[in-house]
Design a protein around this motif. Structure first.
Motif, PDB file in Angstrom:
ATOM      1  N   GLY B  28       0.824  -1.136  -0.027  1.00  0.00           N
ATOM      2  CA  GLY B  28       0.016   0.049   0.040  1.00  0.00           C
ATOM      3  C   GLY B  28       1.046   1.411   0.014  1.00  0.00           C
ATOM      4  N   VAL B  29       1.658   1.303   0.743  1.00  0.00           N
ATOM      5  CA  VAL B  29       2.606   2.687   0.946  1.00  0.00           C
ATOM      6  C   VAL B  29       3.430   2.749  -0.217  1.00  0.00           C
ATOM      7  CG1 VAL B  29       2.628   2.778   3.379  1.00  0.00           C
ATOM      8  CG2 VAL B  29       4.245   1.658   2.299  1.00  0.00           C
ATOM      9  N   CYS B  30       3.993   1.516  -0.750  1.00  0.00           N
ATOM     10  CA  CYS B  30       4.691   1.574  -2.185  1.00  0.00           C
ATOM     11  C   CYS B  30       3.757   1.964  -3.248  1.00  0.00           C
ATOM     12  CB  CYS B  30       5.628   0.248  -2.336  1.00  0.00           C
ATOM     13  SG  CYS B  30       6.784   0.085  -1.267  1.00  0.00           S
ATOM     14  N   SER B  31       2.696   1.802  -3.250  1.00  0.00           N
ATOM     15  CA  SER B  31       1.674   2.114  -4.298  1.00  0.00           C
ATOM     16  C   SER B  31       1.738   3.619  -4.341  1.00  0.00           C
ATOM     17  CB  SER B  31       0.337   1.783  -4.194  1.00  0.00           C
ATOM     18  OG  SER B  31      -0.210   2.426  -3.289  1.00  0.00           O
ATOM     19  N   GLY B  32       1.772   4.399  -3.224  1.00  0.00           N
ATOM     20  CA  GLY B  32       1.688   5.743  -3.217  1.00  0.00           C
ATOM     21  C   GLY B  32       0.275   6.152  -3.362  1.00  0.00           C
ATOM     22  N   ARG B  33      -0.662   5.379  -3.361  1.00  0.00           N
ATOM     23  CA  ARG B  33      -2.014   5.998  -3.331  1.00  0.00           C
ATOM     24  C   ARG B  33      -2.692   5.780  -1.934  1.00  0.00           C
ATOM     25  NH1 ARG B  33      -1.816   2.384  -7.777  1.00  0.00           N
ATOM     26  NH2 ARG B  33      -2.702   0.646  -6.425  1.00  0.00           N
ATOM     27  N   SER B  34      -3.189   7.070  -1.416  1.00  0.00           N
ATOM     28  CA  SER B  34      -4.003   7.128  -0.315  1.00  0.00           C
ATOM     29  C   SER B  34      -5.071   6.083  -0.186  1.00  0.00           C
ATOM     30  CB  SER B  34      -4.543   8.628  -0.119  1.00  0.00           C
ATOM     31  OG  SER B  34      -5.147   8.592   1.064  1.00  0.00           O
ATOM     32  N   ALA B  35      -5.077   5.722   1.083  1.00  0.00           N
ATOM     33  CA  ALA B  35      -6.084   4.560   1.439  1.00  0.00           C
ATOM     34  C   ALA B  35      -7.483   5.196   2.089  1.00  0.00           C
ATOM     35  CB  ALA B  35      -5.610   3.676   2.480  1.00  0.00           C
ATOM     36  N   ALA B  36      -7.390   6.774   1.908  1.00  0.00           N
ATOM     37  CA  ALA B  36      -8.355   7.438   2.690  1.00  0.00           C
ATOM     38  C   ALA B  36      -9.937   7.456   1.701  1.00  0.00           C
ATOM     39  CB  ALA B  36      -8.311   8.886   2.706  1.00  0.00           C
ATOM     40  N   ALA B  37     -10.953   7.317   2.641  1.00  0.00           N
ATOM     41  CA  ALA B  37     -12.115   7.090   2.009  1.00  0.00           C
ATOM     42  C   ALA B  37     -13.226   7.811   2.948  1.00  0.00           C
ATOM     43  CB  ALA B  37     -12.604   5.728   1.572  1.00  0.00           C
ATOM     44  N   SER B 330       6.994  10.789   3.985  1.00  0.00           N
ATOM     45  CA  SER B 330       5.916  10.389   5.037  1.00  0.00           C
ATOM     46  C   SER B 330       4.760   9.461   4.541  1.00  0.00           C
ATOM     47  CB  SER B 330       5.103  11.710   5.280  1.00  0.00           C
ATOM     48  OG  SER B 330       4.155  11.328   6.080  1.00  0.00           O
ATOM     49  N   THR B 331       4.937   8.125   5.296  1.00  0.00           N
ATOM     50  CA  THR B 331       3.847   7.363   5.010  1.00  0.00           C
ATOM     51  C   THR B 331       2.486   7.628   5.185  1.00  0.00           C
ATOM     52  OG1 THR B 331       4.788   6.085   6.813  1.00  0.00           O
ATOM     53  CG2 THR B 331       5.474   5.265   4.789  1.00  0.00           C
ATOM     54  N   LYS B 332       2.305   8.692   6.000  1.00  0.00           N
ATOM     55  CA  LYS B 332       0.875   9.318   6.516  1.00  0.00           C
ATOM     56  C   LYS B 332       0.162   9.636   5.148  1.00  0.00           C
ATOM     57  CE  LYS B 332       1.706  10.748  11.245  1.00  0.00           C
ATOM     58  NZ  LYS B 332       3.251  10.567  11.600  1.00  0.00           N
ATOM     59  N   GLY B 333       0.921   9.888   4.160  1.00  0.00           N
ATOM     60  CA  GLY B 333       0.000  10.254   2.789  1.00  0.00           C
ATOM     61  C   GLY B 333      -0.657   9.021   2.420  1.00  0.00           C
ATOM     62  N   VAL B 334      -0.626   7.817   2.566  1.00  0.00           N
ATOM     63  CA  VAL B 334      -1.124   6.595   2.147  1.00  0.00           C
ATOM     64  C   VAL B 334      -2.026   6.373   3.428  1.00  0.00           C
ATOM     65  CG1 VAL B 334      -1.170   4.211   1.645  1.00  0.00           C
ATOM     66  CG2 VAL B 334       0.460   6.057   0.586  1.00  0.00           C
ATOM     67  N   LEU B 335      -1.586   6.093   4.729  1.00  0.00           N
ATOM     68  CA  LEU B 335      -1.939   5.712   6.007  1.00  0.00           C
ATOM     69  C   LEU B 335      -2.870   6.371   6.722  1.00  0.00           C
ATOM     70  CD1 LEU B 335       0.773   3.049   6.869  1.00  0.00           C
ATOM     71  CD2 LEU B 335      -1.040   2.664   5.416  1.00  0.00           C
ATOM     72  N   GLY B 336      -2.828   7.857   6.443  1.00  0.00           N
ATOM     73  CA  GLY B 336      -3.590   8.658   7.437  1.00  0.00           C
ATOM     74  C   GLY B 336      -2.614   8.868   8.755  1.00  0.00           C
ATOM     75  N   HIS B 337      -3.047   9.504   9.669  1.00  0.00           N
ATOM     76  CA  HIS B 337      -2.358   9.864  11.073  1.00  0.00           C
ATOM     77  C   HIS B 337      -3.023   8.843  11.897  1.00  0.00           C
ATOM     78  CE1 HIS B 337      -0.065  11.004  14.061  1.00  0.00           C
ATOM     79  NE2 HIS B 337      -0.309  12.388  14.198  1.00  0.00           N
ATOM     80  N   THR B 338      -2.681   7.748  12.477  1.00  0.00           N
ATOM     81  CA  THR B 338      -2.810   6.750  13.310  1.00  0.00           C
ATOM     82  C   THR B 338      -2.635   6.981  14.647  1.00  0.00           C
ATOM     83  OG1 THR B 338      -0.791   5.397  12.883  1.00  0.00           O
ATOM     84  CG2 THR B 338      -2.862   4.930  11.456  1.00  0.00           C
ATOM     85  N   LEU B 339      -2.170   8.426  14.922  1.00  0.00           N
ATOM     86  CA  LEU B 339      -2.079   8.637  16.318  1.00  0.00           C
ATOM     87  C   LEU B 339      -0.940   7.741  17.388  1.00  0.00           C
ATOM     88  CD1 LEU B 339      -5.799   9.623  16.798  1.00  0.00           C
ATOM     89  CD2 LEU B 339      -4.147  11.139  15.978  1.00  0.00           C
ATOM     90  N   GLY B 340      -1.516   7.351  18.217  1.00  0.00           N
ATOM     91  CA  GLY B 340      -0.791   6.642  19.042  1.00  0.00           C
ATOM     92  C   GLY B 340      -0.082   5.309  18.574  1.00  0.00           C
ATOM     93  N   ALA B 341      -0.493   4.972  16.991  1.00  0.00           N
ATOM     94  CA  ALA B 341       0.031   3.638  16.472  1.00  0.00           C
ATOM     95  C   ALA B 341       1.259   4.192  15.488  1.00  0.00           C
ATOM     96  CB  ALA B 341      -0.882   2.965  15.852  1.00  0.00           C
TER      97      ALA B 341
END
Lengths: 81, 409
Positions: B28-37, B330-341
């Motif tokens: 997912g992170v290597c695809s560079g496509r955001s997982a947000a929805a 920044s892998t948050k581009g794909v995964l968002g901000h998971t806060l404590g994780a």
């Protein structure tokens, strides 16, 4: 067995993931791997489901499902009268 | 005095918006496509998008009674921890559990359960509140559940440094190994607070992206048009051992955790200290522990939240530290901000980057903010040998955690 017993079986299966095949009127909560906290939760769920009031110690881990079914039959009859 | 032990990462597990399992997340992170929805849990709110974990069926993935007794933040951690333990090749059935510690970062705990039960209290009265509310809510319960699940009876606790919690947990776990308290530590982070109240709270303070019409473009770290973060959920767990122990049992060392530094800004409750001086102190502590210099850093997995302020301050600090010598993502581009994780998920991704000599791109970096003079990987993953990598995490409250990783062999 009573309709009340069947309803308790459904609650044990649906809310507490107990194997339906393991439940008999003589099975104790302990034998169904219900710990003390699950038993408290079970009593809360059935009070809400059947709109009755039970004491905190209405059932212990060594009581059977049949015992609680009988208790509930009594209470719901008492409420109806 | 003998030199402090080097710490080996011998296993890892991930569950994120990119999927269940470390490989799914890596792809997912290597695809560079955001997982947000769009997220139905947030229906009717001004910000109704998230990076949610897809397809988790707790009864199937965790256990039949999981829906009854685990809040989602615990379910995510159990899935990630099982994967990490399977990956490291140790068997909880036979290990000496008293020598196994668990340190998990978590910012908030079981807020989803709290909101549900609070609603019941208000609507139906006290008799309707679950007896399991507390054990599902309190953050430390995740470490307790992992102890039960994995027969781990060594030191066991949760670290709470907001969005740095996962990094703090991993750094603290290394100390437990160095001081001999444990032989194995499961260390990581977990968070599942995509709830109406929490998302509203973050929105009210102006932290979230308002780009709700195009969710996959909303998280855009270091981009000129970034406007806030996208909330995510997930968990990352590492298995850490002293390197000599890992070598003695012939374990695969996926990377070394070479250094850890922590500091506090003592500046403002949410805004980063503008010069990044406290972060730099944490970086220098971590570098000194690792025995390397700032010029050796080849890759940085940045905190990179996609908020205007964080990315500007972090980029300025990184520029001062590494010039343009380090490939930043920044892998948050794909995964968002998971806060404590986040700190733990990003630590695991840094381990994979070092192991695979591959740096994932930053999603949605279309026009790099010209004020941020960094070499940021964008578009495609970049293949590059990485001798020293750094993972940054900064929490509200001004808490900073910096981890340094080096190759395993």
């Amino acid at each position: 067995m009573s309709g009340m017993y069947e309803k308790l079986v459904d609650i044990l299966v649906d809310h507490f993931a107990v194997d339906r095949g393991k439940i008999t009127p003589d099975a104790t909560f302990e034998e169904l791997k219900m710990d003390s906290l699950f038993l408290v939760e079970f009593l809360l769920v059935i009070q809400s489901e059947f709109d009755v009031k039970l004491d905190d110690d209405a059932a212990t881990l060594t009581d059977t499902i049949g015992h609680v079914a009988a208790l509930l039959e009594d209470r719901t009859k008492a409420t109806a009268q | 005095m003998t030199a402090p032990s080097s710490i080996a990462v011998t296993g890892l597990g991930l569950i994120t918006a990119a999927g269940i399992g470390a490989e799914k997340t890596w792809e997912g992170v290597c695809s560079g496509r955001s997982a947000a929805a769009r997220d139905p849990r947030l229906d009717g709110l001004p910000v109704d998008i998230s990076c949610a974990v897809p397809g988790l069926d707790p009864a199937r993935h965790v256990g039949r009674r999981s829906p009854l007794m685990h809040d989602r933040f615990i379910q995510l951690a159990i899935v990630a921890a099982r994967e990490a333990v399977a990956d490291c090749g140790l068997d909880p059935e036979t290990w000496d559990g008293a020598r196994v510690g668990v340190v998990v970062g978590c910012g908030l705990g079981g807020i989803q359960t709290m909101e549900t039960q609070h609603r019941r209290l208000l609507e139906k009265g006290p008799d309707s509140v679950s007896a399991l509310l507390l054990p599902m809510l309190v953050p430390n319960m995740v470490a307790g559940h992992l102890a039960i699940e994995l027969r781990a009876t060594g030191p066991n606790f949760v670290t709470a440094t907001a969005c740095a919690s996962g990094g703090t947990a991993i750094g603290t776990a290394a100390s437990l190994l160095r001081d001999g308290s444990c032989d194995v530590v499961l260390a990581g982070g977990t968070e599942a607070n995509v709830t109406p109240l929490m998302v509203t709270g973050f929105h009210q303070m102006g932290a979230l992206s308002k780009r709700v019409g195009e969710p996959t473009a909303a998280s855009r770290p270091f981009d000129q048009d970034r406007d806030g973060f996208v909330i995510g959920e997930g968990s990352g767990i590492l298995v850490l051992e002293r390197e000599e122990d890992a070598a003695a049992r012939g374990a695969r060392v996926r990377a070394r955790l070479a250094g850890y530094g922590a500091s506090a800004d003592a500046h403002h409750i949410t805004a980063p200290e503008p010069e990044g001086a406290s972060v730099l102190r944490a970086v220098n502590t971590a570098l000194a522990q690792a025995g390397v210099g700032a010029g050796d850093i080849r890759h940085v997995n940045a905190h990179g939240t996609s908020t205007p302020l964080n990315d500007a301050v972090e980029a300025r600090m990184l520029r001062r530290l590494t010039g343009d010598g380090a490939a930043v993502t920044s892998t948050k581009g794909v995964l968002g901000h998971t806060l404590g994780a986040a700190g733990a998920i990003e630590a695991a991704l840094t381990v994979l980057a070092v192991e695979r000599s591959t740096i994932p791109p930053t999603a949605n970096l279309e026009r790099q903010d010209p004020a941020l003079e960094l070499d940021i990987v964008t578009g495609e993953p970049r293949e590059e040998k990485i001798e020293v990598a750094m993972s940054n995490s900064f929490g509200f409250g001004g808490q900073n955690a910096v981890l340094i990783f080096t190759p395993g062999s």
